[in-house]
Design an enzyme around this catalytic site. Sequence first.
Site, short mmCIF file in Angstrom:
data_model
loop_
_atom_site.label_atom_id
_atom_site.label_comp_id
_atom_site.label_asym_id
_atom_site.label_seq_id
_atom_site.Cartn_x
_atom_site.Cartn_y
_atom_site.Cartn_z
N PRO A 126 3.05 -44.27 -20.26
CA PRO A 126 3.44 -45.72 -20.31
C PRO A 126 4.08 -46.20 -19.30
O PRO A 126 4.79 -45.28 -18.43
CB PRO A 126 4.30 -45.59 -21.53
CG PRO A 126 5.11 -44.40 -21.47
CD PRO A 126 4.12 -43.63 -21.08
N THR A 128 6.80 -47.79 -19.26
CA THR A 128 8.29 -47.77 -19.23
C THR A 128 8.87 -46.52 -18.83
O THR A 128 10.12 -46.41 -18.72
CB THR A 128 8.48 -47.88 -20.64
OG1 THR A 128 7.66 -47.18 -21.55
CG2 THR A 128 8.44 -49.64 -21.13
N ASN A 129 8.23 -45.50 -18.78
CA ASN A 129 8.63 -44.09 -18.72
C ASN A 129 7.87 -43.56 -17.61
O ASN A 129 7.13 -42.12 -17.92
CB ASN A 129 8.76 -43.35 -19.77
CG ASN A 129 9.84 -43.66 -20.41
OD1 ASN A 129 11.07 -43.72 -20.06
ND2 ASN A 129 9.91 -43.49 -21.79
N GLY A 211 1.20 -47.94 -26.11
CA GLY A 211 0.84 -49.00 -27.13
C GLY A 211 -0.35 -48.54 -27.91
O GLY A 211 -0.82 -47.33 -27.82
N GLY A 229 3.13 -43.74 -33.14
CA GLY A 229 3.13 -45.10 -33.89
C GLY A 229 3.82 -46.14 -33.38
O GLY A 229 4.83 -45.97 -32.53
N CYS A 264 10.63 -47.71 -28.19
CA CYS A 264 10.32 -47.73 -29.42
C CYS A 264 11.56 -47.50 -30.28
O CYS A 264 11.41 -47.73 -31.83
CB CYS A 264 9.19 -46.81 -29.97
SG CYS A 264 9.32 -45.18 -29.60
N GLU A 357 8.65 -55.93 -34.11
CA GLU A 357 9.22 -55.07 -32.98
C GLU A 357 9.64 -56.03 -31.78
O GLU A 357 8.87 -56.95 -31.47
CB GLU A 357 8.35 -54.11 -32.65
CG GLU A 357 8.90 -53.17 -31.61
CD GLU A 357 7.91 -52.16 -30.96
OE1 GLU A 357 8.38 -50.77 -30.40
OE2 GLU A 357 6.75 -52.27 -31.17
#
Length: 490
Positions: A126, A128-129, A211, A229, A264, A357
């Site tokens: 992702p 983000t990481n 995602g 998930g 998440c 979320e």
Amino acid sequence: MSRMNSMEEIYAKLSSDQIEEIEEKFAKADAAQKIFEKWSQEDIDRTIQAIAWKVANTQTFKELVKMGIEESQFGDPVSRENKKFKIRGVLRDALRQKSVGVIEEIPEKGIVKYAKPVGVIACVVPATNPDLTPAGNAIYALKARNAIIFSPHPRAAKTGGRTIELMREGLRQVGAPEDLIQILGQGKAKINKDFSEALNAKCDLVIATGGQGVVRRAYHSGTPAYGVGAGNATMIWDETAKNELHQAAHNTMLSKTSDFGSGCSADGNIVIHDSIYAEAVKALVEVGGYLLNKQEQEAVKQVMWDEACHRLSNSVALSPQRMAELAGFSIPEDRKFLIATGTGSYTESYDDVWCREKLTTLLAVHQYEGEFQNAIDIIMAIHEVGGVGHSVGIFSFDENHIHRLALEAHVGRIMVRQPQSKANAGAFTNGMPMTSSIGCGTWGGNATSENVHLHHYMNVTWVSTEITEDKPSDETLFGEFYQPDREGRA
């Protein structure tokens, strides 16, 4: 190894450069893995120490974080730098387990288990990481004697490439085949969805962190896959939290603000007993929250979701000041997160988006009245909207409440009096397996409800020898339902 997929139809969607890159990198990974699987446990452990250090040392990880945030244009450099400790945690867990030869013996059952590699793993990274996800997955993959090829997010491909090159330096340092770790999209071939999907189809196992579109494509690849998930981490604060509200608020502040709430597991909702609600909100403000008024809350809503409740990407992982600016107002510089007030209704409508979320520095607070079952019912309703299977936390000193929540909640993990974004995926202060991939079970459309860790990266051969017969009588097995005459017995 699976390798069952025909690539002809899949490759029809790719450019010649993309096809050439996948074929070349897979062939190199396959050859490297066949060499590496014969290495000793001692040498494998030394290898994962080398690649982990190359990324997780403070100086290098700080540089990777800076690079990733500049490239992707979101995230918080201060809290993201702490993710270097998660790499240390993954390494700790990996070093404490065996992955060569016999890994478990159960003498009373005549069972001996042997670890085997799965082969070549495809891993989706992702945005983000781009530093933590490759490092953590590479440690587990190599510990299990696999090779791994990463598919980066286009928004963080350069950072992903730098992370992989550092780990390849570590491989060369210990004399391991450097093609055990590779990444797509660093040359002529363009990173896109079809490219990533083709890699998934080519390999023996897919680890998909990202995602839900990414996860669904992994499951549709025809290759065995572990996905994650959707998150929507929610907390319950019951009446027993009354004397520890500052600690509860501090935990939520840590969870909500980590990497600007992009994870998440970042607290998105708190369901609070009405007897402590006013004091709880006050405590959240004391630790850095900014309570939105009705007009501000409506403005924030419009920059976070469209009217079809699709999350708008330009407000993901922003500081609360930047969130406020985007929504047309300003807040003090010392505020760490925004607080929205829930509607008391938990549906998929646009009016009730606050139970969804958040993926940024915004927290929603909700009230429950009376019996604890009412809090559980709200949790179940929130999870009907999003986040089922993922996680729930509880700040309570009532063991019965904790037990009842565990009996009913459709989640893979429940953190008790802990900041979820620091605890769900493993911490040095709990026993959860360290990971960057959180399974949500069949509730969330995943193959596992566990934290994805070492045993998911390997095959296991069970060797069975004969034991003394272990066969209960029919009377014991069938109990009160046993009828001897139907077995031809008087």
